[in-house]
Structure formats: C-alpha cells, structure tokens
Scaffold this active site. Structure first.
Site, PDB file in Angstrom:
ATOM      1  N   ARG A 109       0.811  -1.231   0.000  1.00  0.00           N
ATOM      2  CA  ARG A 109       0.000   0.000   0.000  1.00  0.00           C
ATOM      3  C   ARG A 109       0.842   1.278   0.000  1.00  0.00           C
ATOM      4  NH1 ARG A 109      -5.679  -1.013   1.812  1.00  0.00           N
ATOM      5  NH2 ARG A 109      -5.767   1.205   2.175  1.00  0.00           N
ATOM      6  N   TYR A 218      -0.746 -13.255  -0.718  1.00  0.00           N
ATOM      7  CA  TYR A 218      -0.186 -12.955  -2.043  1.00  0.00           C
ATOM      8  C   TYR A 218       1.133 -12.186  -1.907  1.00  0.00           C
ATOM      9  CZ  TYR A 218      -3.024  -8.682  -1.252  1.00  0.00           C
ATOM     10  OH  TYR A 218      -3.620  -7.559  -0.713  1.00  0.00           O
ATOM     11  N   ASP A 296     -14.319   4.861   0.375  1.00  0.00           N
ATOM     12  CA  ASP A 296     -14.915   4.283   1.586  1.00  0.00           C
ATOM     13  C   ASP A 296     -15.859   5.261   2.284  1.00  0.00           C
ATOM     14  OD1 ASP A 296     -13.549   1.939   1.243  1.00  0.00           O
ATOM     15  OD2 ASP A 296     -12.383   2.060   3.095  1.00  0.00           O
TER      16      ASP A 296
HETATM   17  P1  FAD Z   1      -8.713   5.691   2.988  1.00  0.00           P
HETATM   18  O1  FAD Z   1      -7.699   4.824   2.347  1.00  0.00           O
HETATM   19  O2  FAD Z   1      -9.189   5.341   4.356  1.00  0.00           O
HETATM   20  O3  FAD Z   1      -8.156   7.194   2.997  1.00  0.00           O
HETATM   21  C1  FAD Z   1      -8.810   8.215   3.701  1.00  0.00           C
HETATM   22  C2  FAD Z   1      -7.793   9.318   4.010  1.00  0.00           C
HETATM   23  O4  FAD Z   1      -8.475  10.411   4.620  1.00  0.00           O
HETATM   24  C3  FAD Z   1      -6.711   8.873   4.992  1.00  0.00           C
HETATM   25  O5  FAD Z   1      -5.439   9.266   4.506  1.00  0.00           O
HETATM   26  C4  FAD Z   1      -7.070   9.610   6.270  1.00  0.00           C
HETATM   27  O6  FAD Z   1      -5.937   9.921   7.086  1.00  0.00           O
HETATM   28  C5  FAD Z   1      -7.719  10.872   5.728  1.00  0.00           C
HETATM   29  N1  FAD Z   1      -8.658  11.498   6.672  1.00  0.00           N
HETATM   30  C6  FAD Z   1      -9.623  10.888   7.393  1.00  0.00           C
HETATM   31  N2  FAD Z   1     -10.280  11.774   8.155  1.00  0.00           N
HETATM   32  C7  FAD Z   1      -9.720  12.985   7.911  1.00  0.00           C
HETATM   33  C8  FAD Z   1      -9.974  14.307   8.410  1.00  0.00           C
HETATM   34  N3  FAD Z   1     -10.918  14.544   9.331  1.00  0.00           N
HETATM   35  N4  FAD Z   1      -9.209  15.334   7.936  1.00  0.00           N
HETATM   36  C9  FAD Z   1      -8.233  15.116   7.000  1.00  0.00           C
HETATM   37  N5  FAD Z   1      -7.951  13.868   6.528  1.00  0.00           N
HETATM   38  C10 FAD Z   1      -8.684  12.829   6.955  1.00  0.00           C
HETATM   39  N6  FAD Z   1      -9.196  -2.801  -1.544  1.00  0.00           N
HETATM   40  C11 FAD Z   1      -8.772  -3.236  -2.755  1.00  0.00           C
HETATM   41  O7  FAD Z   1      -9.088  -2.604  -3.793  1.00  0.00           O
HETATM   42  N7  FAD Z   1      -8.016  -4.381  -2.900  1.00  0.00           N
HETATM   43  C12 FAD Z   1      -7.657  -5.121  -1.798  1.00  0.00           C
HETATM   44  O8  FAD Z   1      -6.964  -6.131  -1.943  1.00  0.00           O
HETATM   45  C13 FAD Z   1      -8.100  -4.709  -0.497  1.00  0.00           C
HETATM   46  N8  FAD Z   1      -7.787  -5.421   0.625  1.00  0.00           N
HETATM   47  C14 FAD Z   1      -8.270  -5.023   1.832  1.00  0.00           C
HETATM   48  C15 FAD Z   1      -8.008  -5.815   2.965  1.00  0.00           C
HETATM   49  C16 FAD Z   1      -8.522  -5.461   4.217  1.00  0.00           C
HETATM   50  C17 FAD Z   1      -8.264  -6.330   5.418  1.00  0.00           C
HETATM   51  C18 FAD Z   1      -9.283  -4.254   4.324  1.00  0.00           C
HETATM   52  C19 FAD Z   1      -9.847  -3.846   5.674  1.00  0.00           C
HETATM   53  C20 FAD Z   1      -9.525  -3.444   3.217  1.00  0.00           C
HETATM   54  C21 FAD Z   1      -9.051  -3.833   1.967  1.00  0.00           C
HETATM   55  N9  FAD Z   1      -9.311  -3.082   0.809  1.00  0.00           N
HETATM   56  C22 FAD Z   1      -8.888  -3.513  -0.410  1.00  0.00           C
HETATM   57  C23 FAD Z   1     -10.130  -1.858   0.890  1.00  0.00           C
HETATM   58  C24 FAD Z   1      -9.307  -0.575   0.837  1.00  0.00           C
HETATM   59  O9  FAD Z   1      -8.325  -0.588   1.830  1.00  0.00           O
HETATM   60  C25 FAD Z   1     -10.195   0.667   1.043  1.00  0.00           C
HETATM   61  O10 FAD Z   1     -11.405   0.508   0.342  1.00  0.00           O
HETATM   62  C26 FAD Z   1      -9.458   1.919   0.538  1.00  0.00           C
HETATM   63  O11 FAD Z   1      -8.339   2.203   1.352  1.00  0.00           O
HETATM   64  C27 FAD Z   1     -10.394   3.134   0.514  1.00  0.00           C
HETATM   65  O12 FAD Z   1      -9.680   4.274   0.088  1.00  0.00           O
HETATM   66  P2  FAD Z   1     -10.172   5.730   0.508  1.00  0.00           P
HETATM   67  O13 FAD Z   1      -9.207   6.657  -0.139  1.00  0.00           O
HETATM   68  O14 FAD Z   1     -11.618   5.862   0.216  1.00  0.00           O
HETATM   69  O15 FAD Z   1     -10.034   5.773   2.089  1.00  0.00           O
END
Ligand code: FAD
Length: 404
Positions: A109, A218, A296
């Site tokens: 990641r 993996y 998410d």
């Molecule tokens: P996030 O990655 O959570 O990023 C959100 C960002 O916002 C973070 O940097 C955080 O610090 C920031 N933030 C939060 N609140 C605030 C605030 N108030 N002010 C400023 N910044 C803030 N997905 C896949 O596609 N393939 C996989 O193989 C996979 N494996 C996974 C395995 C597990 C066990 C889990 C739990 C999840 C997995 N996922 C996988 C899902 C994936 O990790 C998430 O769906 C993805 O990280 C979502 O990205 P995002 O950018 O929406 O949120």
C-alpha cells in the site's frame, strides 16, 4: 452555480483522494488536498489492483511505476483449509492482459500511495496539504469552507469527501455513522519472503477457504514480501483500526486445526494486527449541493472482492470526467454519482455474499468439502462473479444520466 475550472477541495489524501486529485489536475482543475496525517503514509499491508483499477492508473500516468514496484502473481488458487489441496481459480499475468486489457498486480500500500502522491506533486507541487485535520465544513451560494482542528479554514468552489470509513464529511452531510460490526475480524501481517521456505514463497495469490474463516495470501514488492490476511468469525467486538496489535498465540488459536502452511506463515509474521470489519448501510445519495463523497466515505465494503481501493480509484476518474464535461458543479456530481452507484452497490453486496462462500459449513465435512469447491469455483461461476468487475473501464464508461 455555473463556472469553468472551479477550485476543488479534497478531504483526505488516501488512495481515493489522491487518485481523484491527479485525475482533476490532469484536466486543468485547481485542486487542494487536505490530509490529517503529518506525513503521507499508508499502513504496511497489501492491496490487490485488478485490471479495472490498472486501467485508471494507466490513464493517470502512474502504471509504469507501479508495475516496477508491484508483484505480478501468475495465478489465483483456492486452497482447502485442512488438507491444503489446490485448485486454480484464475490465470492472472498475461491472461489478465489478454482478457481484460490490463494486468492484475498486488501492491504494498505505501508504494501505491507514493506513486499517486508523486504524480500529484509532479503535476501540482503545492496541491497537497499535510497535518490538516478537518473538523467541519459549511457551504453556501458562494462556495465551500473547510474548518481545521488548528483553527484555520480553506475555501473552494466544491468539496470531495475522500476521508475514508470514519468520514467527517459524510457524517456532516448525513448524520452519525451507522456502522455495524459484521462478526468478522481480519488478522493481517506482512512477511519478509526470505523468511519463508521455498514451497511457501510462491508467486501465486492464494485464497484458503474453511468453515467460519478464510485466508488471503499474495506476494508484494516484486516478491520481496508476502501479504497475509486471515478473516475469522468472532463475536467479540474489536477496534476498527489497522494498527491494533495482536499476538501470534491468539492468531494461531483462531486457525487451530488449519494446514501447517498457514500456521507456519503466522509464525513468520513479525507483528500481527487485527481489525474489526464493519458494514455501513448504502447511502441513497452522495451529493448535497457543492459537496460529494467518494471511496470508503460513501461505499465502504468488506474486502472479499478486493475492490475497495479499486472502487475509490475508479470513482476519482469518473468524478473528474463528470466535472470536465458538465460545468455546473452539482449536476457534475450527480452525473458522477449516477454513473457509480449501481456498480459500487453491487460490489458491496457481492463482497458480503463471499463471506458465506469462503466460510461455508460444507467445508468442514470431508464428504462435502471437495465437491463444494469444485461447484463454486467452476470457470463459468467465476466468470459470472468477476468478469463484470474486471471488464469495467472507468476511462470510457458513460457518465450518469441526470433525472429531470
Ligand atoms: P482511505 O484509504 O481510508 O483514505 C482516507 C484518508 O483520509 C486517509 O489518509 C485519512 O488519514 C484521511 N482522513 C480521514 N479523516 C480525515 C480528516 N478529518 N481530515 C483530513 N484527513 C482525513 N481494496 C482493494 O481494492 N483491494 C484489496 O486487496 C483490499 N484489501 C483489503 C483488505 C482489508 C483487510 C481491508 C480492511 C480493506 C481492503 N481493501 C482492499 C479496501 C481498501 O483498503 C479501502 O477501500 C481503501 O483504502 C479506501 O480508500 P479511501 O481513499 O476511500 O479511504
């Protein structure tokens, strides 16, 4: 509310926020990303990026870098929890490219985040703001204002909430989080490949299936690391955090009776962590006025189709295309949302359905276990479950129709 090339604020510099930022900057938008962490860092874990995710990363200009940093497993195999028997589910590698037009890679990641962040910095050196925790926001006819914990504010024309499962932007728009514990806990760890015996250090993605639990394993970083995730049905509630440490003994107790290969991999994990998996009800809409959500923040999913991060990446590109095509901000956001809602909801539902498939009680009985796997993982059933996911191309998919 009509204007061209507005200033877009992005809450959250995770995978989804950075993908959206890069897609928007490459289309000439003024983008400002606010991330709470003082340094851009990702949890030390793996993420699978299937062909549909690579289609976007190629469009964003970061795929070549990722191809160097990633691992390229040749196959995905199913393994039986107790006997270790194997079945090939998919050929990956060149077959992914010839079937879906793009490779299937497995990535550490932090490497994915770095590739996206470097892309953003190269295109817009001052777009990333670190150590800025958002605590609230307001919108009116003139624009959107973000409020930060440090007392500062930032103003823009529109806001994208890419702030993950605990999204402040989502709760500000739609009220308190409705998360429910699924009864599933994810153990995770990353193993140095050279600490594994050769028969475990394979360039293959494994999905071990068993009654009440499963394991995903993996390679990462050109085969230097092995990602291990073990999902267990447990009734005790635990924190929804990537960084809650657990012990090897507790992890092994959760896989008692499993094949020695699984137990040996657990022993080789330097530090196991555990994470409580929660589900959130699907939101009927993601957009209010000048604000929308992605990743998410609006469609958190169980990870059992490995599409959470990939969906966030796809969202970013479709959002940027909508803003480029539709000068009215709210209309652009609604068009993005209309293009993305059905697909993301289907992935969230399909991921949850895989719990029963991977943990099926038929797997506990030697008389039924083998027939169960052979029925559930036929090429036809795999095509039904995965083809529509991997064939999707966010760079060309039609934008959503706006209802009158
Ligand atoms: P996030 O990655 O959570 O990023 C959100 C960002 O916002 C973070 O940097 C955080 O610090 C920031 N933030 C939060 N609140 C605030 C605030 N108030 N002010 C400023 N910044 C803030 N997905 C896949 O596609 N393939 C996989 O193989 C996979 N494996 C996974 C395995 C597990 C066990 C889990 C739990 C999840 C997995 N996922 C996988 C899902 C994936 O990790 C998430 O769906 C993805 O990280 C979502 O990205 P995002 O950018 O929406 O949120």
């Amino acid at each position: 509310m009509s204007m061209s090339k507005p200033r877009i604020l992005i809450a959250g510099g995770g995978i989804g926020g950075l993908a959206a930022a890069l897609a928007l900057i490459r289309r000439g938008f003024d983008v400002q990303v606010y991330e709470q962490a003082p340094a851009l860092k990702e949890v030390g874990a793996g993420v699978q990026v299937s062909a549909n995710g690579m289609a976007v990363l190629e469009d964003l200009g970061v795929a070549d870098r990722l191809m160097e940093l990633a691992a390229h497993p040749e196959q995905r195999q199913i393994r039986m929890w107790n006997t270790g028997q194997r079945w090939t589910a998919f050929d990956l590698g060149s077959i992914s490219v010839s079937t879906y037009g793009h490779p299937y890679v497995t990535v550490y990641r932090p490497d994915l985040l770095d590739a996206l962040a470097d892309g953003v910095r190269a295109a817009a050196p001052s777009a990333l703001h670190l150590g800025r925790q958002i605590v609230g926001f307001d919108q009116d006819d003139a624009g959107v204002t973000l409020r930060f914990r440090d007392g500062g504010t930032a103003h823009g024309d529109a806001l994208v909430g890419a702030d993950g499962i605990h999204s402040v932007i989502r709760s500000g728009l739609y009220g308190a989080d409705q998360a429910e514990f699924t009864g599933l806990v994810a153990w995770r760890g990353v193993i140095p490949m050279d600490s594994l015996p050769p028969h475990l250090a394979q360039n293959v993605s494994f999905n071990w299936v068993g009654p009440g639990r499963h394991v995903i394993q993996y390679p990462l970083r050109a085969g230097k690391l092995m990602n291990f995730v073990g999902i267990v049905e447990r009734t005790d509630w635990l924190e929804e955090s990537w960084n809650t440490p657990g012990t090897h003994d507790a992890m092994k107790a959760d896989f008692e009776g499993w094949h020695q290969d699984v137990l040996d991999m657990i022993d080789a994990i330097p530090q196991p962590y555990l994470w409580a998996l929660k589900l959130r009800p699907l939101l009927p809409t993601w957009t209010r006025g000048r604000i929308t959500l992605l990743g998410d923040a609006c469609h958190a999913t169980l990870p059992f189709l490995a599409q959470g991060a990939v969906m966030a990446i796809e969202d970013g590109l479709v959002l940027a295309r909508a803003l480029e095509e539709q000068p009215d901000l709210t209309s652009a956001f609604l068009s993005y949302e209309a293009a993305r809602q059905a697909r993301t909801a289907r992935i969230v539902t399909g991921s949850a359905e895989n719990t029963r498939r991977f943990h099926n009680p038929a797997l506990s009985d030697p008389a039924t276990a083998q027939a169960y796997v052979e029925r559930e993982w036929t090429p036809e059933r795999l095509r039904e479950r995965y083809d529509w996911i991997y064939r999707y191309d966010a760079t060309t998919v039609p934008l959503g129709e706006l209802s009158a």
